[in-house]
Design an enzyme around this catalytic site. Structure first.
Site: not given
Ligand code: OAD
Length: 249
Positions: A99, A116, A220, A236
């Site tokens: 994040n 990132h 998920q 979370a």
């Molecule tokens: P994603 O948006 O790909 O994934 C978010 C995850 O959080 C999903 O698996 C959801 O199911 C989960 N989620 C949603 N609400 C939640 C909650 N309340 N508690 C726990 N989990 C929850 O985000 P990232 O995996 O962080 O890159 O994405 C990775 C990277 O893609 C980011 O850092 C960004 C983006 O492009 C850059 O900015 C370089």
């Protein structure tokens, strides 16, 4: 077999690896969740690449200032607070986040590894010189309007946010520290990430391969493909405080 919380209480080195989902309950949009995910509404090629920024600097700068304003208004949620509290309960904790917000820091976590980058660190697009001082956030930035980026005091190039864009390398030392920690920890908690963006996404696999127990916290369903891999389904902000109670009371 469910995850045994005493493994967390007995761990000598814990890695917490977070993604956008850890900040979701603070009101910060994730990237890939249907309907609310940022990439559902915005084009990553335009908003998260150097080419997109060069093509239309005020659009991209304005979009990042809007996100910055949203983060400034947000507050850490129980998940960020539980992770900060865990730091005090185990001999060693390495917090690795994808994040670009500062909610872990505001929850009290020290030494956060930002794979990132950070939204509030600015540098020149052309000569990479860091911004001289704080970059003011326009009062109406939350409305998401076009804003001309400030200029570099050395070369007059446009300032850009210090986040890693598509096609760019991750900060080398930060990635190295994260990989080392993953390979040395006993327990890795992977919280709120879709695990699709490399190289960050390989961190839980590295930990598993090195013998750690890996716990996915996500509403998920997550893979439990390995005997040392567990999924705790839920938000979370609910799962982590509960896990803390189970492990430490
Ligand atoms: P994603 O948006 O790909 O994934 C978010 C995850 O959080 C999903 O698996 C959801 O199911 C989960 N989620 C949603 N609400 C939640 C909650 N309340 N508690 C726990 N989990 C929850 O985000 P990232 O995996 O962080 O890159 O994405 C990775 C990277 O893609 C980011 O850092 C960004 C983006 O492009 C850059 O900015 C370089």
């Amino acid at each position: 077999m469910p995850f045994d919380p005493t493994l967390l209480a007995q761990a000598r080195h814990v890695v917490v690896f977070t993604g956008a989902g850890v900040s979701a309950e603070s009101g910060i949009a994730t990237f890939r969740d249907k309907l609310t995910g940022l990439w559902e509404h915005f084009d990553p090629a335009q908003l998260a690449s150097a080419e997109g920024f060069r093509a239309d600097p005020p659009l991209v700068w304005g979009w990042y200032q809007m996100r910055r304003a949203g983060i400034a208004q947000a507050t850490p949620n129980p998940a960020h607070l539980a992770i900060a509290a865990l730091t005090a309960r185990v001999p060693k904790l390495t917090l690795v986040t994808q994040n670009v917000d500062d909610l872990h820091e505001r929850a009290g976590s020290p030494d956060v590894l930002h794979l990132h980058g950070r939204l509030d660190a600015f540098r020149c697009l052309d000569c990479a010189r860091p911004a001289d001082g704080p970059v003011a956030l326009p009062e109406d930035a939350l409305q998401g309007r076009r804003i001309e980026p400030p200029r570099c005091t050395r070369c007059a190039g446009p300032l850009r946010p210090g986040v890693v864009w598509f096609g760019e390398m991750l900060p080398e030392q930060t990635l190295e520290r994260a990989f080392d920690a993953a390979q040395q920890c006993d327990v890795l908690l992977s919280v709120g990430t879709s695990g699709v963006v490399q190289p960050a996404a390989s961190i839980p696999r590295l930990a598993l391969a090195a013998g750690a127990t890996v716990v996915h916290v996500n509403p998920q369903p997550a893979s439990e493909g390995h005997a040392r891999e567990f999924a705790l389904a839920g938000k979370a902000g609910e799962v982590l405080p509960q896990l803390m109670r189970q492990a430490f009371t």
